[in-house]
Write a protein that holds these residues in place. Structure first.
Motif, PDB file in Angstrom:
ATOM      1  N   ASN A   1      52.971 -55.014  29.861  1.00 32.16           N
ATOM      2  CA  ASN A   1      54.416 -55.011  29.689  1.00 32.16           C
ATOM      3  C   ASN A   1      54.956 -53.678  29.729  1.00 32.16           C
ATOM      4  N   ARG A   2      55.207 -52.883  30.896  1.00 29.85           N
ATOM      5  CA  ARG A   2      55.635 -51.607  30.795  1.00 29.85           C
ATOM      6  C   ARG A   2      57.253 -51.351  30.938  1.00 29.85           C
ATOM      7  N   THR A   3      57.886 -52.564  30.728  1.00 28.26           N
ATOM      8  CA  THR A   3      59.401 -52.374  30.645  1.00 28.26           C
ATOM      9  C   THR A   3      59.873 -52.072  29.315  1.00 28.26           C
ATOM     10  N   LEU A   4      61.149 -52.231  29.061  1.00 30.05           N
ATOM     11  CA  LEU A   4      61.545 -51.865  27.513  1.00 30.05           C
ATOM     12  C   LEU A   4      61.714 -53.043  26.910  1.00 30.05           C
ATOM     13  N   LYS A   5      61.473 -54.217  27.341  1.00 31.46           N
ATOM     14  CA  LYS A   5      61.920 -55.449  26.908  1.00 31.46           C
ATOM     15  C   LYS A   5      60.694 -56.402  26.617  1.00 31.46           C
TER      16      LYS A   5
ATOM     17  N   MET B   1      59.516 -47.882  21.025  1.00 31.80           N
ATOM     18  CA  MET B   1      58.452 -46.985  20.372  1.00 31.80           C
ATOM     19  C   MET B   1      58.665 -45.682  21.079  1.00 31.80           C
ATOM     20  N   ASP B   2      58.903 -44.625  20.231  1.00 28.12           N
ATOM     21  CA  ASP B   2      58.794 -43.306  20.766  1.00 28.12           C
ATOM     22  C   ASP B   2      57.930 -42.506  20.003  1.00 28.12           C
ATOM     23  N   VAL B   3      56.898 -42.257  20.652  1.00 23.75           N
ATOM     24  CA  VAL B   3      55.895 -41.635  19.546  1.00 23.75           C
ATOM     25  C   VAL B   3      56.284 -40.033  19.097  1.00 23.75           C
ATOM     26  N   ARG B   4      57.133 -39.601  19.802  1.00 25.29           N
ATOM     27  CA  ARG B   4      57.662 -38.232  19.074  1.00 25.29           C
ATOM     28  C   ARG B   4      58.398 -38.433  17.736  1.00 25.29           C
ATOM     29  N   THR B   5      58.605 -39.711  17.568  1.00 26.97           N
ATOM     30  CA  THR B   5      59.090 -39.973  15.898  1.00 26.97           C
ATOM     31  C   THR B   5      58.084 -40.507  15.190  1.00 26.97           C
ATOM     32  N   PHE B   6      56.775 -40.611  15.700  1.00 27.92           N
ATOM     33  CA  PHE B   6      55.706 -41.109  14.883  1.00 27.92           C
ATOM     34  C   PHE B   6      55.378 -40.100  13.817  1.00 27.92           C
TER      35      PHE B   6
ATOM     36  N   VAL C   1      49.011 -47.386  18.256  1.00 21.72           N
ATOM     37  CA  VAL C   1      47.824 -46.584  18.580  1.00 21.72           C
ATOM     38  C   VAL C   1      47.980 -46.351  20.223  1.00 21.72           C
ATOM     39  N   ALA C   2      48.103 -47.397  20.828  1.00 19.20           N
ATOM     40  CA  ALA C   2      48.020 -47.357  22.564  1.00 19.20           C
ATOM     41  C   ALA C   2      49.175 -46.661  22.992  1.00 19.20           C
ATOM     42  N   PHE C   3      50.463 -46.273  22.288  1.00 15.11           N
ATOM     43  CA  PHE C   3      51.357 -45.311  22.713  1.00 15.11           C
ATOM     44  C   PHE C   3      51.119 -43.994  22.618  1.00 15.11           C
ATOM     45  N   MET C   4      50.203 -43.635  21.340  1.00 11.93           N
ATOM     46  CA  MET C   4      49.819 -42.129  21.269  1.00 11.93           C
ATOM     47  C   MET C   4      48.864 -42.231  22.120  1.00 11.93           C
ATOM     48  N   VAL C   5      47.939 -43.007  22.430  1.00 13.05           N
ATOM     49  CA  VAL C   5      46.622 -42.759  23.362  1.00 13.05           C
ATOM     50  C   VAL C   5      47.279 -42.427  24.722  1.00 13.05           C
ATOM     51  N   ARG C   6      48.261 -43.200  25.339  1.00 10.19           N
ATOM     52  CA  ARG C   6      48.836 -43.318  26.419  1.00 10.19           C
ATOM     53  C   ARG C   6      49.604 -41.609  26.506  1.00 10.19           C
ATOM     54  N   ALA C   7      50.182 -41.308  25.416  1.00 11.18           N
ATOM     55  CA  ALA C   7      50.853 -40.050  25.644  1.00 11.18           C
ATOM     56  C   ALA C   7      49.782 -38.843  25.525  1.00 11.18           C
ATOM     57  N   PHE C   8      48.563 -38.980  24.843  1.00  5.28           N
ATOM     58  CA  PHE C   8      47.348 -38.224  24.844  1.00  5.28           C
ATOM     59  C   PHE C   8      46.154 -38.439  25.236  1.00  5.28           C
ATOM     60  N   PRO C   9      46.188 -38.990  26.526  1.00  6.76           N
ATOM     61  CA  PRO C   9      44.772 -39.647  27.076  1.00  6.76           C
ATOM     62  C   PRO C   9      43.492 -38.735  27.105  1.00  6.76           C
ATOM     63  N   GLU C  10      43.865 -37.526  27.010  1.00  8.08           N
ATOM     64  CA  GLU C  10      42.824 -36.475  27.175  1.00  8.08           C
ATOM     65  C   GLU C  10      42.062 -36.378  25.910  1.00  8.08           C
TER      66      GLU C  10
ATOM     67  N   GLY D   1      42.131 -53.356  24.297  1.00  6.91           N
ATOM     68  CA  GLY D   1      42.493 -52.925  25.483  1.00  6.91           C
ATOM     69  C   GLY D   1      42.379 -51.516  25.765  1.00  6.91           C
ATOM     70  N   LEU D   2      42.276 -50.681  24.629  1.00  2.00           N
ATOM     71  CA  LEU D   2      42.199 -49.199  24.758  1.00  2.00           C
ATOM     72  C   LEU D   2      40.901 -49.021  25.586  1.00  2.00           C
ATOM     73  N   HIS D   3      39.837 -49.784  25.767  1.00  6.47           N
ATOM     74  CA  HIS D   3      38.404 -49.360  26.523  1.00  6.47           C
ATOM     75  C   HIS D   3      39.007 -49.033  27.633  1.00  6.47           C
ATOM     76  N   GLU D   4      40.479 -49.209  28.362  1.00  6.69           N
ATOM     77  CA  GLU D   4      40.683 -48.801  29.786  1.00  6.69           C
ATOM     78  C   GLU D   4      40.808 -47.367  29.501  1.00  6.69           C
ATOM     79  N   TYR D   5      41.023 -46.659  28.465  1.00  6.88           N
ATOM     80  CA  TYR D   5      41.169 -45.231  28.481  1.00  6.88           C
ATOM     81  C   TYR D   5      39.758 -44.454  28.366  1.00  6.88           C
ATOM     82  N   PRO D   6      39.555 -43.539  29.029  1.00  7.11           N
ATOM     83  CA  PRO D   6      38.132 -42.890  29.058  1.00  7.11           C
ATOM     84  C   PRO D   6      37.729 -42.250  28.151  1.00  7.11           C
ATOM     85  N   ASN D   7      38.477 -41.868  26.950  1.00  6.50           N
ATOM     86  CA  ASN D   7      38.032 -40.827  25.898  1.00  6.50           C
ATOM     87  C   ASN D   7      38.025 -41.790  24.536  1.00  6.50           C
ATOM     88  N   ILE D   8      38.076 -42.990  24.505  1.00  4.61           N
ATOM     89  CA  ILE D   8      38.103 -43.643  23.553  1.00  4.61           C
ATOM     90  C   ILE D   8      36.712 -44.262  23.073  1.00  4.61           C
TER      91      ILE D   8
END
Ligand SMILES: [Fe+2]
Lengths: 239, 300
Positions: free
Chosen positions: A192-196, B121-126, B154-163, B204-211
């Protein structure tokens, strides 16, 4: 009550999945939407407490014991929009296992990868996923690999990323659309990549087998199940 | 391939030279030194280890860790801690600890976003955002033992910094609030369902290569004695999802020295993942850690 056409039955046999547009509409749908939101709001605090304790998942939010919360959920179980299909596929001997009244938060990952729910040793196991609001393809829509329900499909592979699964199909839909699927087949919730958050209800059924569901399991709603069909569907009598 | 114990703790008796915090688990006169560790490692054929800071987050609290890293440069790499009141500007603290190159990452237990998964979720506010951002810039490793209420963030942070290379400690289990206690031997015990409910936010984080994920800490989650059979199926799930090249074995020394014994922990992977081939086993027992965490060759 709608029954599958020959073409629909063939599609079900071939693919293990069937998409029913507008399976629930109008007043029925509106009442369902309102009730969904009210019951979700009532259950939310307990869910959040459970998340913090690690006893409830954060990745999906199920309203506990929905059948006891409002009759609208009971009426879904044998709703004419899909009940006739499931009865047909189960040779007229269908039982309910469980309902999941589910909100799916936005997340960069899916809460569940590709998987079958049950092995082929289980009696025919089917689910109906009812979209309560419109679900775009990138809004946590249902994904299925047509044909993967067949016994010769082999083991479900682990793929990265989720949408690289060979042969998969995504099922976006409108509020009131329903996806029926054979749970031997490989399926997932797309990201779910949307905002909802996605709102849907997943009803889990099986072809009847002895002692699968105890006669006590749905006893709390027995007084609302007065017809013989319903008593069978909810396993209320010894067989 | 080397055998690497990829998460454990050492500490000295409290002294001016090695200041640290004191608690029931680590009283002032208790020492679990690097020398004792090296002895037990040698007896069990283990070559190298990650020393994870314990005993406080201040720079001075890290002195014993730094001493061990300096004394045994080919044996150890370190993971540091960051004072909670510096999370809004952690860069200087992180860089000072990492300046010798032997402290390679930092451990946190909080992501610090909204506890309600249905909020935006806005990671910049975490609260941990600046730590992640700086880790990405400096190629530090994130060492994660995340509380249950933050698991969905966690997934939001990992998406922001996948490296970023991120290693989830202790079977990727996220302890729930009020579920922590001390067992009869003064060790942490976490009351958690296994498989954990947080798996829906984590696997589901297994999709990211550096986890990566630690196969460790079994004693804290199991309802059984070694070999912790009740955790077997969860080990298999982690293997199926992440693969051996993302899994790292660790003992959590010293908490396992008496029960069940370090030697038993060396065997725990054979017990819980008996179907591994030689290559997979070698990855889990050290290959993954060597590659991902950059250990030097032992012989150097
Ligand atoms: Fe499923």
């Amino acid at each position: 009550m709608r029954r599958p056409t020959d073409a629909e039955r063939q599609e079900w046999e071939d693919n293990g999945v069937l998409f029913l547009e507008n399976a629930i509409v109008g007043e029925d749908l509106a009442r369902l939407q309102t009730t969904f939101d009210r019951c979700a709001a009532e259950a939310r605090r307990e869910w959040l407490e459970g998340i913090a304790k690690g006893t409830r998942p954060a990745a999906h939010f199920d309203i506990p014991r929905p059948l006891e919360k409002d009759d609208v959920f009971i009426d879904l179980i044998d709703h004419p929009g899909w009940y006739g299909f499931l009865m047909d596929f189960a040779d007229e001997d269908l039982i309910l296992l469980a309902p999941q009244v589910r909100t799916l938060p936005v997340s960069p990952i899916s809460y569940v990868g590709w998987h079958p729910d049950v092995p082929h040793t289980t009696p025919l196991h089917m689910k109906a996923q009812i979209y309560i609001e419109d679900v775009p393809a990138d809004g946590g829509a249902f994904g299925y690999v047509p044909g993967s329900h067949k016994p010769d499909a082999g083991a479900c592979p682990v793929v990265r990323p989720l949408d690289s699964m060979p042969g998969h199909k995504v099922y976006p839909g409108k509020a009131g659309d329903v996806v029926l699927f054979n749970s031997y087949g490989w399926h997932t919730s797309m990201v779910n990549r949307t905002l909802k958050p996605r709102k849907s209800i997943i009803l889990i059924y099986e072809k009847w087998s002895k002692d699968r569901i105890s006669t006590k399991h749905f006893a709390a709603i027995a007084h609302k199940c007065t017809t013989p069909d319903r008593r069978r569907l909810f396993s209320l009598d010894e067989r | 391939m080397p055998i690497i114990d990829s998460h454990l703790h050492v500490f000295e008796k409290l002294s001016d030279e090695f200041p640290r915090e004191v608690n029931d688990q680590c009283p002032a006169d208790r020492a679990e030194t690097a020398e004792k560790l090296l002895e037990v490692m040698a007896a069990n054929g283990v070559d190298q280890a990650i020393l994870t800071q314990i005993g406080g987050t201040q720079l001075t609290h890290h002195r014993y860790l730094q001493y061990c890293l300096k004394t045994y440069p080919n044996r150890f790499r370190g993971i540091g801690l960051i004072p909670r009141d510096e999370w809004d500007a952690p860069e200087d603290h992180m860089d000072r600890l990492a300046e010798n190159g032997d402290i390679i990452g930092f451990r946190i237990n909080e992501i610090g976003g909204s506890a309600d998964p249905l909020s935006q979720m806005d990671v910049r506010t975490f609260t941990s955002y600046r730590i992640w951002k700086h880790a990405a810039k400096k190629n530090y490793v994130m060492w994660l033992y995340i509380r249950a209420k933050d698991a969905h963030q966690v997934a939001f942070m990992v998406r922001a910094f996948p490296e970023i290379r991120a290693v989830f400690n202790h079977l990727m289990i996220c302890p729930g609030e009020g579920m922590f206690s001390w067992d009869g031997e003064g060790r942490p015990h976490i009351n958690t369902p296994v498989p954990p409910m947080t798996r829906y936010s984590m696997l589901g984080l297994h999709e990211y290569p550096n986890i990566c994920v630690h196969l460790s800490g079994q004693y804290a989650f199991s309802q059984e004695a070694w070999p912790y059979r009740d955790l077997e199926s969860w080990h298999k799930t982690l293997l199926a999802k992440f693969g051996a090249d993302k899994l790292m074995w660790a003992t959590d020394f010293p908490w396992i020295l008496e029960d069940p014994g370090y030697d038993k922990l060396v065997q725990v992977i054979d017990e819980l993942l008996p179907d591994l081939n030689a290559q997979q086993k070698a990855e889990i027992m050290g290959g993954t850690a060597k590659r991902v965490l950059g250990f030097p060759d032992v012989a150097d």
